[in-house]
Design a protein around this motif. Sequence first.
Motif, PDB file in Angstrom:
ATOM      1  N   ASP A  43       0.821  -1.210   0.000  1.00 59.67           N
ATOM      2  CA  ASP A  43       0.000   0.000   0.000  1.00 59.67           C
ATOM      3  C   ASP A  43       0.857   1.264   0.000  1.00 59.67           C
ATOM      4  O   ASP A  43       0.339   2.373   0.158  1.00 59.67           O
ATOM      5  CB  ASP A  43      -0.911   0.023   1.230  1.00 59.67           C
ATOM      6  N   THR A  83      -7.488   2.369  -2.356  1.00 62.03           N
ATOM      7  CA  THR A  83      -7.956   1.388  -1.377  1.00 62.03           C
ATOM      8  C   THR A  83      -6.747   0.771  -0.700  1.00 62.03           C
ATOM      9  O   THR A  83      -5.875   0.193  -1.360  1.00 62.03           O
ATOM     10  CB  THR A  83      -8.789   0.281  -2.046  1.00 62.03           C
ATOM     11  N   LYS A  85      -5.108  -0.949   3.277  1.00 68.53           N
ATOM     12  CA  LYS A  85      -5.352  -1.496   4.608  1.00 68.53           C
ATOM     13  C   LYS A  85      -4.790  -0.521   5.633  1.00 68.53           C
ATOM     14  O   LYS A  85      -3.656  -0.069   5.525  1.00 68.53           O
ATOM     15  CB  LYS A  85      -4.699  -2.870   4.766  1.00 68.53           C
ATOM     16  N   TRP A 135      -8.243  -3.020   8.963  1.00 72.97           N
ATOM     17  CA  TRP A 135      -9.469  -2.978   8.171  1.00 72.97           C
ATOM     18  C   TRP A 135      -9.155  -2.304   6.828  1.00 72.97           C
ATOM     19  O   TRP A 135      -8.131  -1.636   6.677  1.00 72.97           O
ATOM     20  CB  TRP A 135     -10.588  -2.236   8.906  1.00 72.97           C
ATOM     21  N   ASN A 136     -10.043  -2.502   5.853  1.00 71.79           N
ATOM     22  CA  ASN A 136      -9.877  -1.891   4.540  1.00 71.79           C
ATOM     23  C   ASN A 136     -10.467  -0.494   4.518  1.00 71.79           C
ATOM     24  O   ASN A 136     -11.526  -0.249   5.101  1.00 71.79           O
ATOM     25  CB  ASN A 136     -10.567  -2.733   3.457  1.00 71.79           C
ATOM     26  N   ASN A 137      -9.774   0.418   3.868  1.00 72.78           N
ATOM     27  CA  ASN A 137     -10.272   1.778   3.686  1.00 72.78           C
ATOM     28  C   ASN A 137     -10.208   2.156   2.210  1.00 72.78           C
ATOM     29  O   ASN A 137      -9.177   1.955   1.553  1.00 72.78           O
ATOM     30  CB  ASN A 137      -9.427   2.786   4.463  1.00 72.78           C
ATOM     31  N   THR A 138     -11.310   2.679   1.683  1.00 75.23           N
ATOM     32  CA  THR A 138     -11.323   3.198   0.322  1.00 75.23           C
ATOM     33  C   THR A 138     -11.504   4.709   0.387  1.00 75.23           C
ATOM     34  O   THR A 138     -12.450   5.210   1.005  1.00 75.23           O
ATOM     35  CB  THR A 138     -12.453   2.566  -0.500  1.00 75.23           C
TER      36      THR A 138
END
Length: 330
Positions: A43, A83, A85, A135-138
């Motif tokens: 990321d 997107t 993490k 957690w995933n963040n977009t």
Amino acid sequence: MKNLTLSFLFLFFLPIFTLGNVAQPGMWQAGGMGNFSLLYAQDSSAFQKIQMVDERVSILLYPGFAVVKGEYWMHNDTDSTLTIKTGYPINSSAESRSRTLMQVSFEELYGLKVLVNNIETPLLKEQKSENWYVWNNTFPKEATTKIVVYFLMDTNQAQVLQGYTKDYSNGFVYLLETGAIWKQPIMKGEIRIQTKDDLKIKNIRGAFPQGFFNINSSQEILQGQFTNLSPMAENNIVISYGKKLENFDFKKILESQAKYFLTVDKLSEMDLVALEFSPHRFNDPFEIPSFDGIRPTGLFSWIMLIFYFVVALISSLILLFIYNRFLKKK
């Protein structure tokens, strides 16, 4: 004879060598948190492309524990949706170049709840991999995303070490410096803290940075604000308060976490503009209070120093006695 000479030197100098490492000064085993951060190397393309334009952290301090609500407005001004993490670390520490070590224990962020644009977001199955909650963040392109987190932490295990003296109290730490992972600076931010139950502002033993907070005594609220900040270790928030509680049942507190989350909502939504705040300089949270003008740290340090040299002297005399007997037998 050579081995005996080496043994003699070892026994004599061992207490001196270890003297400086017996007690690392600082705050240990505190309940603490940091800004959520980028986690995975894949990321890294998002590194410093997303800016924290606003940050509000609301904290309720109770005897033995704290309730936290963090609100973060994150702006992606690129022409691409990103997107990634994100997560919070478990078991972390921070060390300031101008301060003593701050050892912060993230054993658990109990009851961690995450909302992205008011929608609750589940933690990933690998949430505890590499000691992270994940957690995933977009982040949509050219848009601002609001992230809200709630959790509780046990502050009752903290201890302050200074010299050879330990002082047990409640400890809370917020590693503001972890916000440096995002595009800089953080445009504006606010830390608001309210003491609850029978805990009062006067029970706060120390706060760092010492001149950061203003206080309102009628509502028992501390408020610190900043603008255009690229946070460093010197900006981390450290609070020492109250006394260590014996037989403290934190599990019972967790049973009522929903109630505490509603209570911290009230603090975060409170309009503080109508309240009158005054500057207040708290004591240093890393300093152990003195009694009757005598700081126990200094007294105890001298006692320990004398003890170590007495042990070294006795060990040396015993070794010399054995060595002399050995020579007489020869």
